[in-house]
Design an enzyme around this catalytic site. Structure first.
Site, PDB file in Angstrom:
ATOM      1  N   ASP A  24     120.891  -3.278 112.246  1.00 61.32           N
ATOM      2  CA  ASP A  24     122.222  -2.660 112.192  1.00 61.32           C
ATOM      3  C   ASP A  24     122.706  -2.189 113.556  1.00 61.32           C
ATOM      4  O   ASP A  24     123.485  -1.235 113.651  1.00 61.32           O
ATOM      5  CB  ASP A  24     122.191  -1.475 111.230  1.00 61.32           C
ATOM      6  CG  ASP A  24     121.196  -0.403 111.673  1.00 61.32           C
ATOM      7  OD1 ASP A  24     120.149  -0.768 112.243  1.00 61.32           O
ATOM      8  OD2 ASP A  24     121.466   0.796 111.456  1.00 61.32           O
ATOM      9  N   SER A  26     124.813  -1.488 116.571  1.00 57.91           N
ATOM     10  CA  SER A  26     126.268  -1.454 116.766  1.00 57.91           C
ATOM     11  C   SER A  26     126.614  -2.516 117.821  1.00 57.91           C
ATOM     12  O   SER A  26     125.732  -3.037 118.507  1.00 57.91           O
ATOM     13  CB  SER A  26     126.685  -0.081 117.256  1.00 57.91           C
ATOM     14  OG  SER A  26     126.079   0.155 118.520  1.00 57.91           O
ATOM     15  N   GLU A 178     118.176   9.791 108.398  1.00 52.81           N
ATOM     16  CA  GLU A 178     117.460   9.536 109.655  1.00 52.81           C
ATOM     17  C   GLU A 178     117.772  10.595 110.712  1.00 52.81           C
ATOM     18  O   GLU A 178     118.744  10.475 111.459  1.00 52.81           O
ATOM     19  CB  GLU A 178     117.813   8.149 110.206  1.00 52.81           C
ATOM     20  CG  GLU A 178     117.077   7.851 111.520  1.00 52.81           C
ATOM     21  CD  GLU A 178     117.393   6.477 112.122  1.00 52.81           C
ATOM     22  OE1 GLU A 178     118.312   5.804 111.642  1.00 52.81           O
ATOM     23  OE2 GLU A 178     116.705   6.095 113.075  1.00 52.81           O
ATOM     24  N   LYS A 220     113.876   8.613 107.100  1.00 56.11           N
ATOM     25  CA  LYS A 220     113.530   7.763 108.251  1.00 56.11           C
ATOM     26  C   LYS A 220     113.332   8.648 109.472  1.00 56.11           C
ATOM     27  O   LYS A 220     114.278   8.930 110.213  1.00 56.11           O
ATOM     28  CB  LYS A 220     114.640   6.728 108.494  1.00 56.11           C
ATOM     29  CG  LYS A 220     114.400   5.836 109.704  1.00 56.11           C
ATOM     30  CD  LYS A 220     115.291   4.599 109.686  1.00 56.11           C
ATOM     31  CE  LYS A 220     115.162   3.813 110.971  1.00 56.11           C
ATOM     32  NZ  LYS A 220     115.768   2.474 110.890  1.00 56.11           N
TER      33      LYS A 220
HETATM   34  P1  13P Z   1     114.283   1.376 116.316  1.00 56.08           P
HETATM   35  O1  13P Z   1     113.122   0.995 115.439  1.00 56.08           O
HETATM   36  O2  13P Z   1     114.558   0.407 117.408  1.00 56.08           O
HETATM   37  O3  13P Z   1     114.190   2.817 116.773  1.00 56.08           O
HETATM   38  O4  13P Z   1     115.579   1.275 115.426  1.00 56.08           O
HETATM   39  C1  13P Z   1     115.540   1.782 114.146  1.00 56.08           C
HETATM   40  C2  13P Z   1     116.871   2.281 113.773  1.00 56.08           C
HETATM   41  O5  13P Z   1     117.455   1.839 112.829  1.00 56.08           O
HETATM   42  C3  13P Z   1     117.445   3.373 114.573  1.00 56.08           C
HETATM   43  O6  13P Z   1     118.538   3.928 113.914  1.00 56.08           O
END
Ligand code: 13P
Length: 341
Positions: A24, A26, A178, A220
């Site tokens: 995802d 951006s 997250e 997360k």
């Molecule tokens: P990374 O595993 O590269 O940190 O990315 C995970 C993610 O979705 C960050 O929002």
């Protein structure tokens, strides 16, 4: 809200032996990734790249439970006209969508950020659900530095995460919550532990205040690690032991699963840490991956924007997905990495 259904989706996202592909990025972030491999970030290249991942049959069928998409991708079609979201569904994985709209400077708190995107979120969630998304993601960013993070930054970000999570559940979408404590900087593992503890405690407090059903969400988080520039790096076992202790102290057992971000760890480190945590065993929630960089760095390099490299890109992705899938069961072994190389 149908909580039984939300719980079912959340549990499926953390199926043992599978994990989440965070695809995802951006437009700004994917441009950075493409710059690194010398590929121009056009809409078509972004489509081709993601189509390559979603058509990685072995990885998608066997090791990936769910895929997080960016807004552009969820509306895009593959070269042959099949909607990309359909490729994910056909592989038996669950499509989801990043819904935050990035960060802005937090007033009165120099250097700190607040994640935005709550305006009109209810309407957007409705459209995403109709398109097939069954979960969403919102990322809060917390930095460690001089007198940072402030309680202000932790509070406003936790509040926004909970507002987002409640809106998701009302729209029958499982929220990935997250709160990322960054591993940039020279802080040691103790400071990361302490900051993450404050962040997680505040986040769950806000989730309760706003009546989010914990059974219908996924957390997360970052792992407890030393900052990248810290001279004293923790061992794999120390990261695993500290992270599990931290999560046990902060995350209620009602949460079905925890899917870690990789946050700038190397591919193999991210796998080794997850594996070591799952070897500890006897955990109240399932532990899996929701990696962006640690799943995609290798396939991006192997692909490098060339059609003739698609098979190599898919092999690289499948390998990382399989290594992390093994780690969700504590069955990974560094020897498997060497064999593949
Ligand atoms: P990374 O595993 O590269 O940190 O990315 C995970 C993610 O979705 C960050 O929002």
């Amino acid at each position: 809200m149908n909580l039984t259904e939300l719980n079912k989706v959340a549990l499926a996202m953390v199926t043992p032996g599978k994990g989440v592909l965070a695809a995802d990025e951006s437009s700004g972030t994917i441009k950075k990734r493409f710059d690194a491999i010398g590929v121009e970030s056009t809409e078509e290249n972004r489509r081709d790249y993601r189509e390559m991942l979603f058509r990685s049959t072995e990885a998608m069928n066997q090791y990936i439970s769910a895929v997080i998409l960016y807004d552009e991708t969820i509306w895009q079609d593959a070269k042959d006209g099949t909607p990309l979201i359909q490729l994910i569904e056909q592989a038996g994985a669950i499509p989801g969508i990043k819904v935050d709209e990035g960060t802005q400077a937090l007033p009165m708190c120099p250097g700190e950020l607040v994640t935005v995107g709550l305006d009109k979120l209810a309407e957007r969630l409705k459209k995403y659900y109709e398109r097939g998304a069954r979960f969403a993601k919102w990322r809060a960013v917390i930095d460690i530095g001089n007198n940072v993070p402030t309680m202000t930054a932790i509070h406003v970000n936790a509040h926004a995460l909970a507002r987002y999570a409640a809106l998701c559940q009302a729209a029958q979408i499982v929220p990935i919550v997250e709160p990322e404590v960054l591993m940039d900087g020279d802080h040691d593992i103790d400071r990361c532990y302490e900051a993450t503890q404050r962040v997680l405690n505040k986040t769950f407090q806000e989730l309760r205040v706003q009546r989010v059903a914990l059974e219908g969400m996924i957390l997360k988080p970052n792992m407890a690690v030393a900052g990248k520039k810290c001279s004293k790096q923790a061992s794999v076992d120390e990261v695993a032991e500290r992270t599990v202790r931290l999560l046990k102290a902060c995350v209620p057992a009602a949460v079905p699963g925890i899917a870690f971000l990789s946050g700038g760890q190397s591919d193999e480190q991210a796998t080794a840490h997850l594996d070591a945590m799952n070897r500890i065993g006897n955990l109240p929630w399932r532990l899996t991956f929701s990696y962006g960089r640690a799943l995609q760095a290798a396939p991006q390099k192997a692909w490098s924007g060339k059609a003739e490299n698609v098979a190599a890109g898919q092999r690289a992705f499948t390998h990382r997905a399989r290594m992390n899938a093994l780690a969700t069961k504590g069955e990974w072994d560094s020897g498997l990495e060497k064999k593949a190389a």
